[in-house]
Design a protein around this motif. Structure first.
Motif, PDB file in Angstrom:
ATOM      1  N   VAL A  11       0.873  -1.180   0.000  1.00  0.00           N
ATOM      2  CA  VAL A  11       0.000   0.000   0.000  1.00  0.00           C
ATOM      3  C   VAL A  11       0.903   1.221   0.000  1.00  0.00           C
ATOM      4  N   ILE A  12       0.761   2.088  -0.995  1.00  0.00           N
ATOM      5  CA  ILE A  12       1.600   3.293  -1.029  1.00  0.00           C
ATOM      6  C   ILE A  12       0.756   4.488  -0.624  1.00  0.00           C
ATOM      7  N   GLY A  13       1.128   5.100   0.498  1.00  0.00           N
ATOM      8  CA  GLY A  13       0.401   6.252   1.017  1.00  0.00           C
ATOM      9  C   GLY A  13      -0.342   5.882   2.296  1.00  0.00           C
ATOM     10  N   GLY A  14      -0.028   6.595   3.369  1.00  0.00           N
ATOM     11  CA  GLY A  14      -0.674   6.326   4.664  1.00  0.00           C
ATOM     12  C   GLY A  14      -1.656   7.423   5.036  1.00  0.00           C
ATOM     13  N   GLY A  15      -2.340   7.986   4.034  1.00  0.00           N
ATOM     14  CA  GLY A  15      -3.414   8.951   4.307  1.00  0.00           C
ATOM     15  C   GLY A  15      -4.673   8.178   4.679  1.00  0.00           C
ATOM     16  N   PHE A  16      -5.834   8.819   4.493  1.00  0.00           N
ATOM     17  CA  PHE A  16      -7.084   8.162   4.887  1.00  0.00           C
ATOM     18  C   PHE A  16      -7.282   6.844   4.136  1.00  0.00           C
ATOM     19  N   GLY A  17      -7.028   6.842   2.814  1.00  0.00           N
ATOM     20  CA  GLY A  17      -7.272   5.636   2.023  1.00  0.00           C
ATOM     21  C   GLY A  17      -6.322   4.518   2.403  1.00  0.00           C
ATOM     22  N   GLY A  18      -5.021   4.804   2.362  1.00  0.00           N
ATOM     23  CA  GLY A  18      -4.008   3.778   2.621  1.00  0.00           C
ATOM     24  C   GLY A  18      -4.086   3.230   4.033  1.00  0.00           C
ATOM     25  N   LEU A  19      -4.286   4.121   4.997  1.00  0.00           N
ATOM     26  CA  LEU A  19      -4.335   3.668   6.396  1.00  0.00           C
ATOM     27  C   LEU A  19      -5.551   2.771   6.624  1.00  0.00           C
ATOM     28  N   PHE A  20      -6.717   3.170   6.100  1.00  0.00           N
ATOM     29  CA  PHE A  20      -7.911   2.341   6.304  1.00  0.00           C
ATOM     30  C   PHE A  20      -7.759   0.988   5.613  1.00  0.00           C
ATOM     31  N   CYS A  21      -7.088   0.985   4.451  1.00  0.00           N
ATOM     32  CA  CYS A  21      -6.889  -0.270   3.733  1.00  0.00           C
ATOM     33  C   CYS A  21      -5.959  -1.188   4.536  1.00  0.00           C
ATOM     34  N   ALA A  22      -4.824  -0.625   4.978  1.00  0.00           N
ATOM     35  CA  ALA A  22      -3.839  -1.445   5.710  1.00  0.00           C
ATOM     36  C   ALA A  22      -4.455  -1.981   7.007  1.00  0.00           C
ATOM     37  N   ARG A  23      -5.190  -1.109   7.704  1.00  0.00           N
ATOM     38  CA  ARG A  23      -5.812  -1.552   8.969  1.00  0.00           C
ATOM     39  C   ARG A  23      -6.815  -2.676   8.723  1.00  0.00           C
ATOM     40  N   ALA A  24      -7.583  -2.537   7.630  1.00  0.00           N
ATOM     41  CA  ALA A  24      -8.621  -3.540   7.355  1.00  0.00           C
ATOM     42  C   ALA A  24      -8.005  -4.863   6.905  1.00  0.00           C
ATOM     43  N   LEU A  25      -6.729  -4.835   6.505  1.00  0.00           N
ATOM     44  CA  LEU A  25      -6.063  -6.086   6.119  1.00  0.00           C
ATOM     45  C   LEU A  25      -5.323  -6.703   7.306  1.00  0.00           C
ATOM     46  N   ASN A  29      -4.740 -13.150   5.675  1.00  0.00           N
ATOM     47  CA  ASN A  29      -3.664 -14.091   5.327  1.00  0.00           C
ATOM     48  C   ASN A  29      -2.781 -13.516   4.215  1.00  0.00           C
ATOM     49  N   VAL A  30      -2.295 -12.316   4.427  1.00  0.00           N
ATOM     50  CA  VAL A  30      -1.406 -11.633   3.468  1.00  0.00           C
ATOM     51  C   VAL A  30      -0.342 -10.875   4.270  1.00  0.00           C
ATOM     52  N   ASP A  31       0.767 -10.548   3.614  1.00  0.00           N
ATOM     53  CA  ASP A  31       1.780  -9.691   4.237  1.00  0.00           C
ATOM     54  C   ASP A  31       1.621  -8.295   3.648  1.00  0.00           C
ATOM     55  N   VAL A  32       1.358  -7.328   4.510  1.00  0.00           N
ATOM     56  CA  VAL A  32       1.089  -5.968   4.037  1.00  0.00           C
ATOM     57  C   VAL A  32       2.285  -5.068   4.336  1.00  0.00           C
ATOM     58  N   THR A  33       2.676  -4.271   3.351  1.00  0.00           N
ATOM     59  CA  THR A  33       3.676  -3.231   3.590  1.00  0.00           C
ATOM     60  C   THR A  33       3.021  -1.890   3.295  1.00  0.00           C
ATOM     61  N   LEU A  34       3.078  -0.980   4.266  1.00  0.00           N
ATOM     62  CA  LEU A  34       2.554   0.379   4.045  1.00  0.00           C
ATOM     63  C   LEU A  34       3.751   1.309   3.887  1.00  0.00           C
ATOM     64  N   LEU A  35       3.882   1.869   2.694  1.00  0.00           N
ATOM     65  CA  LEU A  35       5.011   2.753   2.386  1.00  0.00           C
ATOM     66  C   LEU A  35       4.520   4.187   2.329  1.00  0.00           C
ATOM     67  N   ASP A  36       5.146   5.082   3.086  1.00  0.00           N
ATOM     68  CA  ASP A  36       4.752   6.494   3.023  1.00  0.00           C
ATOM     69  C   ASP A  36       6.009   7.357   3.080  1.00  0.00           C
ATOM     70  N   ARG A  37       5.939   8.489   2.383  1.00  0.00           N
ATOM     71  CA  ARG A  37       7.111   9.374   2.357  1.00  0.00           C
ATOM     72  C   ARG A  37       7.224  10.190   3.639  1.00  0.00           C
ATOM     73  N   ALA A  38       6.164  10.200   4.450  1.00  0.00           N
ATOM     74  CA  ALA A  38       6.225  10.823   5.774  1.00  0.00           C
ATOM     75  C   ALA A  38       5.954   9.698   6.769  1.00  0.00           C
ATOM     76  N   ALA A  39       6.423   9.866   7.980  1.00  0.00           N
ATOM     77  CA  ALA A  39       6.291   8.732   8.898  1.00  0.00           C
ATOM     78  C   ALA A  39       4.943   8.695   9.596  1.00  0.00           C
ATOM     79  N   GLY A  40       4.096   9.694   9.351  1.00  0.00           N
ATOM     80  CA  GLY A  40       2.850   9.742  10.106  1.00  0.00           C
ATOM     81  C   GLY A  40       1.628   9.943   9.230  1.00  0.00           C
ATOM     82  N   HIS A  41       0.486   9.566   9.786  1.00  0.00           N
ATOM     83  CA  HIS A  41      -0.795   9.858   9.145  1.00  0.00           C
ATOM     84  C   HIS A  41      -1.206  11.265   9.577  1.00  0.00           C
ATOM     85  N   VAL A  42      -1.560  12.096   8.611  1.00  0.00           N
ATOM     86  CA  VAL A  42      -1.934  13.482   8.927  1.00  0.00           C
ATOM     87  C   VAL A  42      -3.433  13.664   8.739  1.00  0.00           C
ATOM     88  N   PHE A  43      -4.080  14.259   9.725  1.00  0.00           N
ATOM     89  CA  PHE A  43      -5.509  14.546   9.622  1.00  0.00           C
ATOM     90  C   PHE A  43      -5.652  15.908   8.945  1.00  0.00           C
TER      91      PHE A  43
END
Ligand SMILES: Cc1cc2nc3c(=O)[nH]c(=O)nc-3n(C[C@H](O)[C@H](O)[C@H](O)COP(=O)(O)OP(=O)(O)OC[C@H]3O[C@@H](n4cnc5c(N)ncnc54)[C@H](O)[C@@H]3O)c2cc1C
Length: 435
Positions: A11-25, A29-43
């Motif tokens: 998953v590339i991008g830890g904004g609203f879309g990427g974070l919700f996707c990674a959390r829901a996975l 039974n998969v290995d998920v990698t969340l890659l973001d150019r910033a280390a945090g989710h910003v509201f």
């Protein structure tokens, strides 16, 4: 596949879309990698409150690593995706020290969002920061508070006036929020703190090309917002394009023709448009898919890229059905794609994405906000309470929610802004801000 035969989801991008996707996975039974150019989710919806000294950057962001620590099958990586090799199913990313690494995937979710657009006039960015990142919010905070400080040291006259004039370009929710907040800062927070200047005299100019503000809201609600802003002292200039931005002013040209006008100002803030981030353009190019003028990628009904069922696009970047660039669309997209990945694992057919519009909200000023959800249209105090409730509900992290409520209550009770600290250089760019 990873060594134990599990699918690798990148998953590339830890904004609203990427974070919700990674959390829901999490736990799938998969290995998920969340890659973001910033280390945090910003509201992002509360960035303007950081920019105007109400909240700290820590209150509206959360470390992705911390957020996902309980999902043992999810790894987070810091890096900016720069290249896609769709045949090898590999993404190359840049570390903050400008060295590269690559990540292989079986399923790719592109959730990199949009960036500010200057409509081809990139030179404006030097004088007019946009509002998309924590860096932007801190840069704006520095410019706003510094402008009053510099004005205090100048003799009365045009130069001092230009430091006490603030131009906001773009009359969408972010421009409206910023303009209202600058006037509130001047009239409520800073009013009695200076000796030489009268902060209440600060001019706030809001420019927009349309014939009304807040086009995503019903006309009557937008009209009410315009009246409240004017009562607060914001000067509205509609039907105009900002055609030049300089160190010491802006040029504004009426859309209908006529003479251009010059305004002397040392603070210009840009919220006028968005465009896809560079990696999104790379994705469209490599995959040969079409994108609209802003770079939103055309996707199939299940949000996958036509011809590439293993690649999904979610959030602001989706160019389909005029889906709105709002957090709810990104969150729903993230959940939908996570469900599709789980369906694929079970050999079930994917479903089409259906966006459910849960409404939108915009802050105008103390005691005034708009809340529109289907037939429900709230303004004034009711809208304000609804706005506050929604923003707290979606803020990431329990601690952030409690501390934000506490800060808001204190700000309401004492008209204070507790996060006014600014630095006189940008740690991220290692260059001083330009004035
Ligand atoms: C100031 C502001 C106010 C807003 N207010 C509201 C509001 O009140 N209500 C509402 O519903 N919506 C609001 N929005 C819109 C909402 O924030 C977006 O619709 C939402 O964030 C989109 O989510 P996303 O996941 O598509 O992208 P984003 O949330 O933008 O996330 C994209 C992520 O991708 C990362 N990224 C980008 N490029 C790369 C790369 N090459 N490699 C790795 N990572 C990358 C970024 O660091 C970021 O974390 C607002 C937006 C802004 C800017």
């Amino acid at each position: 596949m990873s060594s134990d035969g599990r699918k690798r989801v990148l998953v590339i991008g830890g904004g609203f879309g990427g974070l919700f996707c990674a959390r829901a996975l999490g736990g799938a039974n998969v290995d998920v990698t969340l890659l973001d150019r910033a280390a945090g989710h910003v509201f992002q919806p509360l960035l303007y409150q950081c920019a105007t000294g109400i909240l700290s950057i820590g209150q509206i962001s959360r470390s992705l690593r911390e957020e996902l620590v309980h999902h043992r099958n999810v790894t987070t990586l810091l890096g900016e995706a720069v290249e896609l090799d769709a045949e090898a199913r590999r993404v190359t990313a840049m570390r903050p020290d400008n060295t590269q690494f690559s990540v292989d995937y079986d399923v790719l979710v592109v959730a990199v969002g949009m960036q500010q657009s200057y409509f081809g006039r990139e030179e404006f960015a030097q004088w007019a920061p946009g509002m998309k990142t924590l860096d932007d919010a801190l840069s704006i905070r520095q410019r706003l508070f510094c402008a009053f400080e510099i004005a205090e040291t100048l003799p009365p006259g045009p130069e001092r006036d230009s430091f006490l004039t603030f131009a906001v370009c773009g009359g969408g929710p972010t421009g409206v929020e910023l303009a209202g907040q600058i006037r509130e800062m001047a009239t409520r927070t800073l009013a009695n703190e200076f000796h030489s200047i009268e902060p209440e005299d600060a001019r706030v100019l809001l420019f927009d090309g349309g014939d009304r503000l807040l086009k995503s809201f019903a006309p009557a609600m937008a009209g009410k917002a315009a009246r409240i802003l004017q009562e607060l002292g914001v000067e509205l200039h509609l039907g105009v394009h900002v055609t030049d931005v300089r160190r010491d002013g802006v040029t504004v040209t009426p859309k209908s023709g006529g003479a251009a006008e010059e305004y002397a100002t040392r603070t210009v803030l840009w919220t006028a448009g968005v465009e896809a981030v560079p990696f999104a353009r790379t994705v469209a190019e490599v995959l040969g898919v079409s994108a609209d003028h802003a770079g939103r990628i055309a996707v199939a009904p299940d949000l996958s890229v036509p011809g590439h069922p293993e690649i999904f696009v979610i959030g602001d970047l989706v160019g389909r059905d005029n889906l709105p660039g709002v957090a709810e669309n990104a969150m729903q997209g993230g959940l939908h794609v996570a469900a599709s990945v789980r369906r694929d694992l079970k050999g079930e057919a994917r479903r089409n994405f259906r966006y459910r519009d849960l409404g939108s909200a915009a802050y105008i000023s103390h005691g005034h906000a708009l809340l529109q959800a289907g037939p429900i249209k709230l303004t004034g105090y009711l809208g304000w309470l609804g706005w506050g409730f929604i923003h707290i509900a979606f803020l990431t992290g329990l601690q952030n929610r409690f501390s934000t409520v506490g800060t808001w209550l204190s700000a309401i009770a004492r008209a204070r802004r507790t996060d006014r600290t600014f630095i006189l250089g940008s740690a991220a760019s290692k260059e001083p801000y330009t004035w």
